[in-house]
Design a protein around this motif. Structure first.
Motif, PDB file in Angstrom:
ATOM      1  N   SER A   6      19.666  30.575 -16.846  1.00  0.00           N
ATOM      2  CA  SER A   6      19.384  31.988 -17.095  1.00  0.00           C
ATOM      3  C   SER A   6      18.056  32.400 -16.471  1.00  0.00           C
ATOM      4  N   ALA A   7      17.092  31.499 -16.455  1.00  0.00           N
ATOM      5  CA  ALA A   7      15.802  31.809 -15.839  1.00  0.00           C
ATOM      6  C   ALA A   7      15.939  31.918 -14.320  1.00  0.00           C
ATOM      7  N   GLU A   8      16.802  31.072 -13.740  1.00  0.00           N
ATOM      8  CA  GLU A   8      17.051  31.153 -12.299  1.00  0.00           C
ATOM      9  C   GLU A   8      17.684  32.497 -11.947  1.00  0.00           C
ATOM     10  N   LYS A   9      18.660  32.905 -12.759  1.00  0.00           N
ATOM     11  CA  LYS A   9      19.322  34.182 -12.514  1.00  0.00           C
ATOM     12  C   LYS A   9      18.336  35.335 -12.676  1.00  0.00           C
ATOM     13  N   ALA A  10      17.504  35.263 -13.698  1.00  0.00           N
ATOM     14  CA  ALA A  10      16.511  36.313 -13.923  1.00  0.00           C
ATOM     15  C   ALA A  10      15.558  36.408 -12.735  1.00  0.00           C
ATOM     16  N   ALA A  11      15.197  35.263 -12.164  1.00  0.00           N
ATOM     17  CA  ALA A  11      14.301  35.253 -11.005  1.00  0.00           C
ATOM     18  C   ALA A  11      14.978  35.903  -9.800  1.00  0.00           C
ATOM     19  N   ARG A  12      16.267  35.606  -9.607  1.00  0.00           N
ATOM     20  CA  ARG A  12      17.010  36.241  -8.494  1.00  0.00           C
ATOM     21  C   ARG A  12      17.087  37.743  -8.688  1.00  0.00           C
ATOM     22  N   GLN A  13      17.375  38.158  -9.916  1.00  0.00           N
ATOM     23  CA  GLN A  13      17.491  39.589 -10.203  1.00  0.00           C
ATOM     24  C   GLN A  13      16.150  40.297 -10.019  1.00  0.00           C
ATOM     25  N   ALA A  14      15.069  39.613 -10.402  1.00  0.00           N
ATOM     26  CA  ALA A  14      13.743  40.209 -10.269  1.00  0.00           C
ATOM     27  C   ALA A  14      13.422  40.495  -8.808  1.00  0.00           C
ATOM     28  N   VAL A  15      13.813  39.598  -7.926  1.00  0.00           N
ATOM     29  CA  VAL A  15      13.573  39.801  -6.495  1.00  0.00           C
ATOM     30  C   VAL A  15      14.356  41.015  -5.995  1.00  0.00           C
ATOM     31  N   LYS A  16      15.630  41.113  -6.389  1.00  0.00           N
ATOM     32  CA  LYS A  16      16.461  42.247  -5.978  1.00  0.00           C
ATOM     33  C   LYS A  16      15.902  43.563  -6.516  1.00  0.00           C
ATOM     34  N   ASN A  17      15.545  43.549  -7.808  1.00  0.00           N
ATOM     35  CA  ASN A  17      15.035  44.764  -8.434  1.00  0.00           C
ATOM     36  C   ASN A  17      13.723  45.201  -7.808  1.00  0.00           C
TER      37      ASN A  17
END
Length: 91
Positions: A6-17
């Protein structure tokens, strides 16, 4: 480095956002700059048109949560005040 899935996904989403937010904020700044330049040019019709196009852009940044509503109101107020002063000085 992220420790969980979940932290990996959150990091990916943060970059996109962040990329999306940077682009949107840049769009707002460009619109404000164009409106300011139109006011400074002295052409009242162009200034009025540029401000009318800029205001929805600023409002959409508020709705997206990128800019505080008071900051948006300040930008819109200052732009219209500059346009009004320029029109008054011209007349």
């Amino acid at each position: 480095m992220a420790n969980t899935k979940s932290a990996e996904k959150a990091a990916r989403q943060a970059v996109k956002n962040r990329t999306r937010n940077v682009a949107a904020r840049s769009r707002m700044r460009t619109a404000i700059r164009k409106a300011s330049e139109a006011v400074a040019s002295g052409d009242a019709d162009a200034a009025r048109k540029a401000i009318k196009e800029t205001q929805p852009v600023i409002d959409s940044m508020v709705n997206k949560g990128l800019v505080h509503r008071n900051k948006a109101a300040r930008h819109k107020s200052r732009l219209s005040a500059k346009a009004k002063a320029a029109a008054k000085a011209k007349a």
